[in-house]
Design an enzyme around this catalytic site. Structure first.
Site, PDB file in Angstrom:
ATOM      1  N   ASN A   1       0.889  -1.307   0.059  1.00  0.00           N
ATOM      2  CA  ASN A   1      -0.121  -0.073   0.015  1.00  0.00           C
ATOM      3  C   ASN A   1       1.000   1.286  -0.091  1.00  0.00           C
ATOM      4  O   ASN A   1       1.755   1.364   0.617  1.00  0.00           O
ATOM      5  CB  ASN A   1      -1.007  -0.060   1.282  1.00  0.00           C
ATOM      6  CG  ASN A   1      -2.020  -1.141   1.163  1.00  0.00           C
ATOM      7  OD1 ASN A   1      -1.991  -1.731   0.123  1.00  0.00           O
ATOM      8  ND2 ASN A   1      -2.238  -1.513   2.306  1.00  0.00           N
TER       9      ASN A   1
ATOM     10  N   HIS B   1       5.763  -0.439  -2.951  1.00  0.00           N
ATOM     11  CA  HIS B   1       5.410   0.163  -3.841  1.00  0.00           C
ATOM     12  C   HIS B   1       5.395   1.450  -3.888  1.00  0.00           C
ATOM     13  O   HIS B   1       4.724   2.330  -4.558  1.00  0.00           O
ATOM     14  CB  HIS B   1       3.854  -0.292  -4.696  1.00  0.00           C
ATOM     15  CG  HIS B   1       3.623  -1.824  -4.805  1.00  0.00           C
ATOM     16  ND1 HIS B   1       2.467  -2.417  -4.939  1.00  0.00           N
ATOM     17  CD2 HIS B   1       4.689  -2.461  -5.355  1.00  0.00           C
ATOM     18  CE1 HIS B   1       2.822  -3.562  -5.502  1.00  0.00           C
ATOM     19  NE2 HIS B   1       4.099  -3.580  -5.607  1.00  0.00           N
TER      20      HIS B   1
ATOM     21  N   CYS C   1      11.846  20.235  -7.887  1.00  0.00           N
ATOM     22  CA  CYS C   1      13.065  19.924  -6.858  1.00  0.00           C
ATOM     23  C   CYS C   1      13.575  21.137  -6.338  1.00  0.00           C
ATOM     24  O   CYS C   1      14.094  22.172  -7.223  1.00  0.00           O
ATOM     25  CB  CYS C   1      13.909  19.002  -7.670  1.00  0.00           C
ATOM     26  SG  CYS C   1      15.388  18.622  -6.698  1.00  0.00           S
TER      27      CYS C   1
HETATM   28  P1  OAD Z   1      -6.280  -5.781  -4.615  1.00  0.00           P
HETATM   29  O1  OAD Z   1      -7.460  -4.800  -4.735  1.00  0.00           O
HETATM   30  O2  OAD Z   1      -6.020  -6.526  -5.752  1.00  0.00           O
HETATM   31  O3  OAD Z   1      -6.891  -7.041  -3.394  1.00  0.00           O
HETATM   32  C1  OAD Z   1      -7.674  -6.766  -2.206  1.00  0.00           C
HETATM   33  C2  OAD Z   1      -7.741  -7.754  -1.620  1.00  0.00           C
HETATM   34  O4  OAD Z   1      -8.135  -7.588  -0.132  1.00  0.00           O
HETATM   35  C3  OAD Z   1      -8.774  -8.847  -2.108  1.00  0.00           C
HETATM   36  O5  OAD Z   1      -8.285 -10.018  -1.960  1.00  0.00           O
HETATM   37  C4  OAD Z   1     -10.107  -8.632  -1.146  1.00  0.00           C
HETATM   38  O6  OAD Z   1     -10.703  -9.921  -1.048  1.00  0.00           O
HETATM   39  C5  OAD Z   1      -9.321  -8.416   0.106  1.00  0.00           C
HETATM   40  N1  OAD Z   1     -10.093  -7.547   0.926  1.00  0.00           N
HETATM   41  C6  OAD Z   1     -11.049  -6.452   0.681  1.00  0.00           C
HETATM   42  N2  OAD Z   1     -11.567  -6.036   1.881  1.00  0.00           N
HETATM   43  C7  OAD Z   1     -10.957  -6.636   2.821  1.00  0.00           C
HETATM   44  C8  OAD Z   1     -11.001  -6.527   4.083  1.00  0.00           C
HETATM   45  N3  OAD Z   1     -11.871  -5.591   4.790  1.00  0.00           N
HETATM   46  N4  OAD Z   1     -10.334  -7.585   5.072  1.00  0.00           N
HETATM   47  C9  OAD Z   1      -9.651  -8.393   4.553  1.00  0.00           C
HETATM   48  N5  OAD Z   1      -9.350  -8.495   2.971  1.00  0.00           N
HETATM   49  C10 OAD Z   1     -10.110  -7.525   2.511  1.00  0.00           C
HETATM   50  O7  OAD Z   1      -5.293  -5.165  -3.782  1.00  0.00           O
HETATM   51  P2  OAD Z   1      -3.666  -5.604  -3.568  1.00  0.00           P
HETATM   52  O8  OAD Z   1      -3.493  -7.106  -3.489  1.00  0.00           O
HETATM   53  O9  OAD Z   1      -2.975  -4.795  -2.369  1.00  0.00           O
HETATM   54  O10 OAD Z   1       0.105  -2.005  -7.111  1.00  0.00           O
HETATM   55  O11 OAD Z   1      -3.127  -5.071  -4.926  1.00  0.00           O
HETATM   56  C11 OAD Z   1      -1.630  -5.277  -5.457  1.00  0.00           C
HETATM   57  C12 OAD Z   1      -1.032  -4.256  -6.082  1.00  0.00           C
HETATM   58  O12 OAD Z   1      -1.909  -4.165  -7.327  1.00  0.00           O
HETATM   59  C13 OAD Z   1      -1.150  -2.502  -5.623  1.00  0.00           C
HETATM   60  O13 OAD Z   1      -0.139  -2.604  -4.582  1.00  0.00           O
HETATM   61  C14 OAD Z   1      -1.051  -1.990  -6.578  1.00  0.00           C
HETATM   62  C15 OAD Z   1      -2.034  -2.631  -7.654  1.00  0.00           C
HETATM   63  O14 OAD Z   1      -1.674  -2.719  -9.019  1.00  0.00           O
HETATM   64  C16 OAD Z   1       0.736  -0.795  -7.617  1.00  0.00           C
HETATM   65  O15 OAD Z   1       0.095   0.271  -7.529  1.00  0.00           O
HETATM   66  C17 OAD Z   1       2.185  -0.929  -8.063  1.00  0.00           C
END
Ligand code: OAD
Length: 257
Positions: free
Chosen positions: A102, A130, A162
């Site tokens: 995040n 990230h 900058c």
């Molecule tokens: P995602 O949006 O892909 O996944 C979020 C996950 O959190 C899902 O598996 C949901 O089921 C789960 N979820 C949602 N609400 C929840 C809650 N209250 N409690 C527990 N789980 C919950 O997000 P990320 O896996 O973080 O990269 O995505 C990875 C990367 O994709 C991000 O860092 C970003 C994006 O492209 C960049 O910006 C470089």
């Protein structure tokens, strides 16, 4: 207490080294939209439109407008019980490393909120693989500075520059097509290798290389504990997989650890 929570507490309680990997789901209850799934940030926007070096080169004003709006939005959000419990764990238990995908800075703010006077909140700052919305980086010399607020993105001339080299500042986040900071992802992999357990919270676990963190712990003989609303590609390898919200389950699992 459910059997899964009890088992997770046992595994975490026995561990000498813990690595935690969080994703957007840990911040969902703070009001920060996730990327995928219903209401996901990437549902309404194509990432390359705004979160790429090409977009910044083409229209830095538009990119800053979006990030400036997101910064303002985040300033209204607060860390939830999951961020606070993880910060407390990292502050009180040596051998804990927080790794987050995040960029919202909520783990950082949780560390500041829970650190006692004699504790250094930096011990609970996460490795931000990230990048971070709360920092800027010079697009010329790479110098990092605290993220500016109240950016005037009405014209290209008013965008922040900058103080060292005069090149345009940009948010210090990793955009599509960019490499991760090797020192940060390297430290995350090292922590994953040494960990007896990897606690994975609120990530779809599909974006690499961050998603390798639990895989590395697993390959090195450690256990994986997953907290998510739904199954993910990690679920089949997890020793314990808990279904529910991070805000409820993380504090429950970490209580007294
Ligand atoms: P995602 O949006 O892909 O996944 C979020 C996950 O959190 C899902 O598996 C949901 O089921 C789960 N979820 C949602 N609400 C929840 C809650 N209250 N409690 C527990 N789980 C919950 O997000 P990320 O896996 O973080 O990269 O995505 C990875 C990367 O994709 C991000 O860092 C970003 C994006 O492209 C960049 O910006 C470089």
């Amino acid at each position: 207490m459910s059997g899964g929570i009890e088992r997770a507490r046992q595994v975490l309680g026995d561990a000498e080294h813990i690595v935690v990997l969080t994703g957007a789901g840990v911040s969902a209850e703070s009001g920060v939209p996730t990327f995928r799934g219903a209401g996901g940030l990437w549902r309404s926007r194509r990432p390359e439109e705004l979160a790429s070096p090409e977009a910044f080169a083409r229209d830095p004003r538009l990119v800053w407008e979006w990030y400036s709006w997101r910064r303002g939005f985040l300033s209204e959000c607060a860390p939830n019980g999951a961020h606070l419990a993880l910060a407390k764990l990292a502050l009180t238990r040596d051998g804990t490393t927080l790794v987050t995908q995040n960029v919202d800075g909520l783990h950082h703010r949780a560390a500041e909120a829970v650190a006692l006077e004699e504790e250094d909140p930096a011990a609970a700052y996460p490795l931000e693989v990230h990048g971070a919305m709360h920092r800027d980086r010079c697009s010329g010399c790479g110098r990092r500075t605290a993220g500016l607020s109240g950016i005037d993105a009405s014209t290209e001339e008013t965008l922040p520059r900058c103080e060292g080299c005069g090149a345009m500042l940009r948010p210090d986040v990793v955009w599509f097509g960019e490499a991760l900071d090797p020192a940060v992802i390297g430290a995350s992999f090292t922590a994953a290798r040494h960990a007896d357990v990897c606690l994975v919270v609120g990530t779809s676990a599909v974006v690499y290389p961050a998603a390798s963190v639990p895989a590395i712990t697993h390959r090195s003989g450690g256990a994986v504990i997953e907290i998510n609303l739904e199954p993910t590609p990690l679920t089949s390898t997890a020793a314990v997989s808990l279904r529910g919200t991070a805000g409820a389950l993380v504090p429950a699992v970490l209580a007294g650890i």
